[in-house]
Design an enzyme around this catalytic site. Structure first.
Site, PDB file in Angstrom:
ATOM      1  N   ASP A 153       0.781  -1.017  -0.121  1.00 53.16           N
ATOM      2  CA  ASP A 153      -0.079   0.042  -0.054  1.00 53.16           C
ATOM      3  C   ASP A 153       1.042   1.294   0.081  1.00 53.16           C
ATOM      4  OD1 ASP A 153      -1.957   2.187   0.842  1.00 53.16           O
ATOM      5  OD2 ASP A 153      -3.178   0.447   1.285  1.00 53.16           O
ATOM      6  N   ASP A 156       3.969   2.751  -4.419  1.00 50.29           N
ATOM      7  CA  ASP A 156       2.994   3.212  -5.208  1.00 50.29           C
ATOM      8  C   ASP A 156       2.438   2.424  -6.551  1.00 50.29           C
ATOM      9  OD1 ASP A 156       1.095   4.481  -6.930  1.00 50.29           O
ATOM     10  OD2 ASP A 156       2.484   6.238  -6.848  1.00 50.29           O
ATOM     11  N   SER A 175     -17.318  -2.759  -7.738  1.00 53.91           N
ATOM     12  CA  SER A 175     -18.242  -2.198  -6.863  1.00 53.91           C
ATOM     13  C   SER A 175     -19.534  -2.160  -7.462  1.00 53.91           C
ATOM     14  CB  SER A 175     -17.561  -0.817  -6.828  1.00 53.91           C
ATOM     15  OG  SER A 175     -18.711  -0.344  -5.972  1.00 53.91           O
ATOM     16  N   ALA A 176     -20.564  -2.363  -6.759  1.00 54.89           N
ATOM     17  CA  ALA A 176     -22.047  -2.128  -7.264  1.00 54.89           C
ATOM     18  C   ALA A 176     -22.205  -0.745  -7.756  1.00 54.89           C
ATOM     19  CB  ALA A 176     -22.882  -2.017  -6.031  1.00 54.89           C
ATOM     20  N   TYR A 198     -16.050   6.693 -10.763  1.00 54.45           N
ATOM     21  CA  TYR A 198     -15.539   5.707 -10.041  1.00 54.45           C
ATOM     22  C   TYR A 198     -16.203   4.217 -10.673  1.00 54.45           C
ATOM     23  CZ  TYR A 198     -15.412   2.469  -5.675  1.00 54.45           C
ATOM     24  OH  TYR A 198     -15.537   1.297  -4.955  1.00 54.45           O
ATOM     25  N   ALA A 207     -21.769   5.955   4.649  1.00 53.10           N
ATOM     26  CA  ALA A 207     -22.831   6.274   5.617  1.00 53.10           C
ATOM     27  C   ALA A 207     -22.937   5.356   6.957  1.00 53.10           C
ATOM     28  CB  ALA A 207     -24.245   5.665   4.775  1.00 53.10           C
ATOM     29  N   GLN A 218     -33.511   7.481   0.753  1.00 51.21           N
ATOM     30  CA  GLN A 218     -32.737   6.650  -0.429  1.00 51.21           C
ATOM     31  C   GLN A 218     -32.384   5.227   0.586  1.00 51.21           C
ATOM     32  OE1 GLN A 218     -31.946   9.610   0.980  1.00 51.21           O
ATOM     33  NE2 GLN A 218     -29.600   9.804   1.330  1.00 51.21           N
ATOM     34  N   THR A 219     -32.536   4.449  -0.394  1.00 47.13           N
ATOM     35  CA  THR A 219     -32.262   3.080   0.304  1.00 47.13           C
ATOM     36  C   THR A 219     -30.892   2.351  -0.040  1.00 47.13           C
ATOM     37  OG1 THR A 219     -33.481   2.116  -1.530  1.00 47.13           O
ATOM     38  CG2 THR A 219     -34.852   2.141   0.431  1.00 47.13           C
TER      39      THR A 219
HETATM   40  P1  NAD Z   1      -9.539   1.793   1.350  1.00 48.33           P
HETATM   41  O1  NAD Z   1      -9.740   3.120   1.024  1.00 48.33           O
HETATM   42  O2  NAD Z   1      -9.996   1.509   2.913  1.00 48.33           O
HETATM   43  O3  NAD Z   1      -8.436   0.861   0.838  1.00 48.33           O
HETATM   44  C1  NAD Z   1      -8.023   0.929  -0.519  1.00 48.33           C
HETATM   45  C2  NAD Z   1      -6.480   1.108  -0.370  1.00 48.33           C
HETATM   46  O4  NAD Z   1      -5.604   1.248  -1.490  1.00 48.33           O
HETATM   47  C3  NAD Z   1      -6.023   2.131   0.787  1.00 48.33           C
HETATM   48  O5  NAD Z   1      -5.526   1.841   1.752  1.00 48.33           O
HETATM   49  C4  NAD Z   1      -5.077   3.159  -0.097  1.00 48.33           C
HETATM   50  O6  NAD Z   1      -3.911   3.793   0.284  1.00 48.33           O
HETATM   51  C5  NAD Z   1      -4.619   1.977  -1.113  1.00 48.33           C
HETATM   52  N1  NAD Z   1      -4.021   2.715  -2.469  1.00 48.33           N
HETATM   53  C6  NAD Z   1      -4.883   3.538  -3.212  1.00 48.33           C
HETATM   54  N2  NAD Z   1      -3.937   4.168  -4.352  1.00 48.33           N
HETATM   55  C7  NAD Z   1      -2.895   3.336  -4.057  1.00 48.33           C
HETATM   56  C8  NAD Z   1      -1.614   3.236  -4.866  1.00 48.33           C
HETATM   57  N3  NAD Z   1      -1.355   4.214  -6.080  1.00 48.33           N
HETATM   58  N4  NAD Z   1      -0.625   2.550  -4.535  1.00 48.33           N
HETATM   59  C9  NAD Z   1      -0.754   2.015  -3.200  1.00 48.33           C
HETATM   60  N5  NAD Z   1      -1.937   1.700  -2.655  1.00 48.33           N
HETATM   61  C10 NAD Z   1      -2.898   2.617  -3.026  1.00 48.33           C
HETATM   62  O7  NAD Z   1     -10.918   1.067   0.610  1.00 48.33           O
HETATM   63  P2  NAD Z   1     -11.811  -0.399   1.120  1.00 48.33           P
HETATM   64  O8  NAD Z   1     -13.106   0.146   1.792  1.00 48.33           O
HETATM   65  O9  NAD Z   1     -10.848  -1.273   1.642  1.00 48.33           O
HETATM   66  O10 NAD Z   1     -11.819  -0.803  -0.270  1.00 48.33           O
HETATM   67  C11 NAD Z   1     -11.054  -1.867  -0.863  1.00 48.33           C
HETATM   68  C12 NAD Z   1     -11.615  -2.222  -2.484  1.00 48.33           C
HETATM   69  O11 NAD Z   1     -12.869  -2.547  -2.410  1.00 48.33           O
HETATM   70  C13 NAD Z   1     -11.529  -0.742  -3.122  1.00 48.33           C
HETATM   71  O12 NAD Z   1     -11.008  -1.198  -4.509  1.00 48.33           O
HETATM   72  C14 NAD Z   1     -12.987  -0.394  -3.453  1.00 48.33           C
HETATM   73  O13 NAD Z   1     -13.187   0.392  -4.405  1.00 48.33           O
HETATM   74  C15 NAD Z   1     -13.868  -1.758  -3.383  1.00 48.33           C
HETATM   75  N6  NAD Z   1     -14.926  -1.405  -2.790  1.00 48.33           N
HETATM   76  C16 NAD Z   1     -15.115  -1.136  -1.490  1.00 48.33           C
HETATM   77  C17 NAD Z   1     -16.568  -0.915  -1.029  1.00 48.33           C
HETATM   78  C18 NAD Z   1     -16.726  -0.477   0.525  1.00 48.33           C
HETATM   79  O14 NAD Z   1     -17.972  -0.311   0.789  1.00 48.33           O
HETATM   80  N7  NAD Z   1     -15.909  -0.469   1.482  1.00 48.33           N
HETATM   81  C19 NAD Z   1     -17.461  -1.049  -1.873  1.00 48.33           C
HETATM   82  C20 NAD Z   1     -17.341  -1.447  -3.362  1.00 48.33           C
HETATM   83  C21 NAD Z   1     -16.116  -1.804  -3.575  1.00 48.33           C
END
Ligand code: NAD
Length: 329
Positions: A35, A53, A122-123, A153, A197, A222-223
């Site tokens: 990360d 990165d 994601s949804a 997104y 939320a 909203q649901t």
């Molecule tokens: P989060 O933001 O807690 O985790 C994502 C991580 O990716 C972060 O720690 C961020 O630092 C890291 N990151 C971003 N860009 C980076 C880069 N260039 N290099 C290295 N690290 C990088 O989010 P989350 O809630 O843990 O979500 C995880 C995945 O699930 C994501 O892809 C998100 O889109 C997907 N998702 C999550 C949800 C939800 O409700 N949490 C819903 C739908 C989809």
């Protein structure tokens, strides 16, 4: 003696990635986390944690100098409605997240060290026009096309789903893809503008004295449905172990209004508030996970009650609020 399985968890400093590292360690895996930020809440239990990165080709190329039995790709620019739906971060979201997925697939595949990969979609990739009805949104997996997500997104998620399937078709990379629906729980973002939320409402309830007022974006009718983190992780592990590539919804089908979610948090906290409805970024009108496909393919679907997850999350958020109040970093 059985060989120890190895896993790479991308986005291991984040919410879902951090929980996945713990789960894989519990299952006996050797785990490398990566990360560009360290985990916010405590140190990672990964065997190795690389700060890097993933949108940088050199970083990703180096990562795949070693072999991983399984890769879990959670890294993305993520946020609640306040980050994703204002339009202010669109370029950043699309560029960063797309580059991460392009790099991981290219260098993983070229190295020969990528053997199976999970991708978290994601949804938000579902068409907005199927989510205008609060009671009856259509989020069956096959309703994705013709595509019309309501955010960049969501468009990036759809593009990346297709990218993973293309690498599967052309190069035989084994992929598993799930579409997450609002995952929540302890150690999720709870403040700062990217929280979603459940955590935002738990924070407002924890911060506000009994009898006060809390603000809710929109009319609160909203649901949505919200899935507790442990069930999300269970679903991902089951998908990884199955022969099904997806895409499949991983979400709860216990749909509630945002007003009901707020009521639930108040009851758990034993407080009573006035709810003030204010304007704010809202997203779609109705969303619920359609769990028919996951039941059919995995013989399993999430079942935990929302209220139980909110109780655990509220307790955790309350602890963070108290620590902040007392000046504990
Ligand atoms: P989060 O933001 O807690 O985790 C994502 C991580 O990716 C972060 O720690 C961020 O630092 C890291 N990151 C971003 N860009 C980076 C880069 N260039 N290099 C290295 N690290 C990088 O989010 P989350 O809630 O843990 O979500 C995880 C995945 O699930 C994501 O892809 C998100 O889109 C997907 N998702 C999550 C949800 C939800 O409700 N949490 C819903 C739908 C989809």
């Amino acid at each position: 003696m059985a060989k120890t399985k190895t896993a790479l968890v991308c986005g291991a400093g984040g919410f879902i990635g951090g929980h996945m590292v713990k789960r894989l360690k519990d299952e006996g895996y050797w785990v490398c986390g990566v990360d560009w930020k360290k985990p916010e809440f405590g140190a990672s239990v990964a065997d190795e944690f690389i700060l890097g990165d993933l949108s940088d080709q050199a970083v990703v190329k180096k990562l795949f100098n070693r072999s991983f039995d399984e890769v879990y790709q959670f890294a993305a620019d993520m946020g609640g409605a306040g980050f994703v739906f204002t339009g202010e971060h669109d370029a950043e979201i699309m560029q960063n997240s797309a580059l991460i997925n392009l790099n991981i697939l290219k260098y993983g595949h070229e190295s020969g060290n990528l053997h199976k990969i999970f991708y978290s979609s994601s949804a938000c990739m579902y068409p907005a026009h199927n989510q205008e009805n609060t009671d009856n949104p259509n989020l069956a997996e096959d309703s994705a096309y013709p595509a019309a997500p309501d955010s960049e997104y969501g468009w990036e998620k759809l593009f990346s789903e297709r990218l993973y399937f293309a690498f599967n078709r052309n190069f035989g990379v084994p992929v598993r893809i799930a579409r997450f629906h609002n995952i929540f729980g302890p150690e999720g973002t709870w403040t700062g503008g990217r929280e979603k939320a459940p955590a935002a409402i738990c924070r407002k309830v924890a911060e506000t004295p009994d009898g006060g007022t809390i603000e809710i974006w929109g009319d609160g009718n909203q649901t949505r449905s919200f899935l507790y983190i442990d069930e999300c992780i269970e679903g991902v592990r089951r998908l990884m172990e199955s022969d099904f590539m997806g895409p499949v919804n991983i979400g709860s089908d216990e749909m509630v209004t945002i007003n009901q979610l707020a009521e639930m948090a108040m009851n758990i906290a034993g407080k009573k508030f006035f709810i003030k409805h204010v304007s704010g970024p809202l997203g779609v009108r109705g969303r619920n996970s359609d769990n028919r496909l996951i039941r059919e393919k995995l013989g399993w679907a999430p079942r935990a009650k929302l209220e139980d997850g909110i109780a655990l999350t509220y307790a955790w958020v309350q602890k963070q609020v108290n620590a902040k109040r007392n000046g504990i970093p």
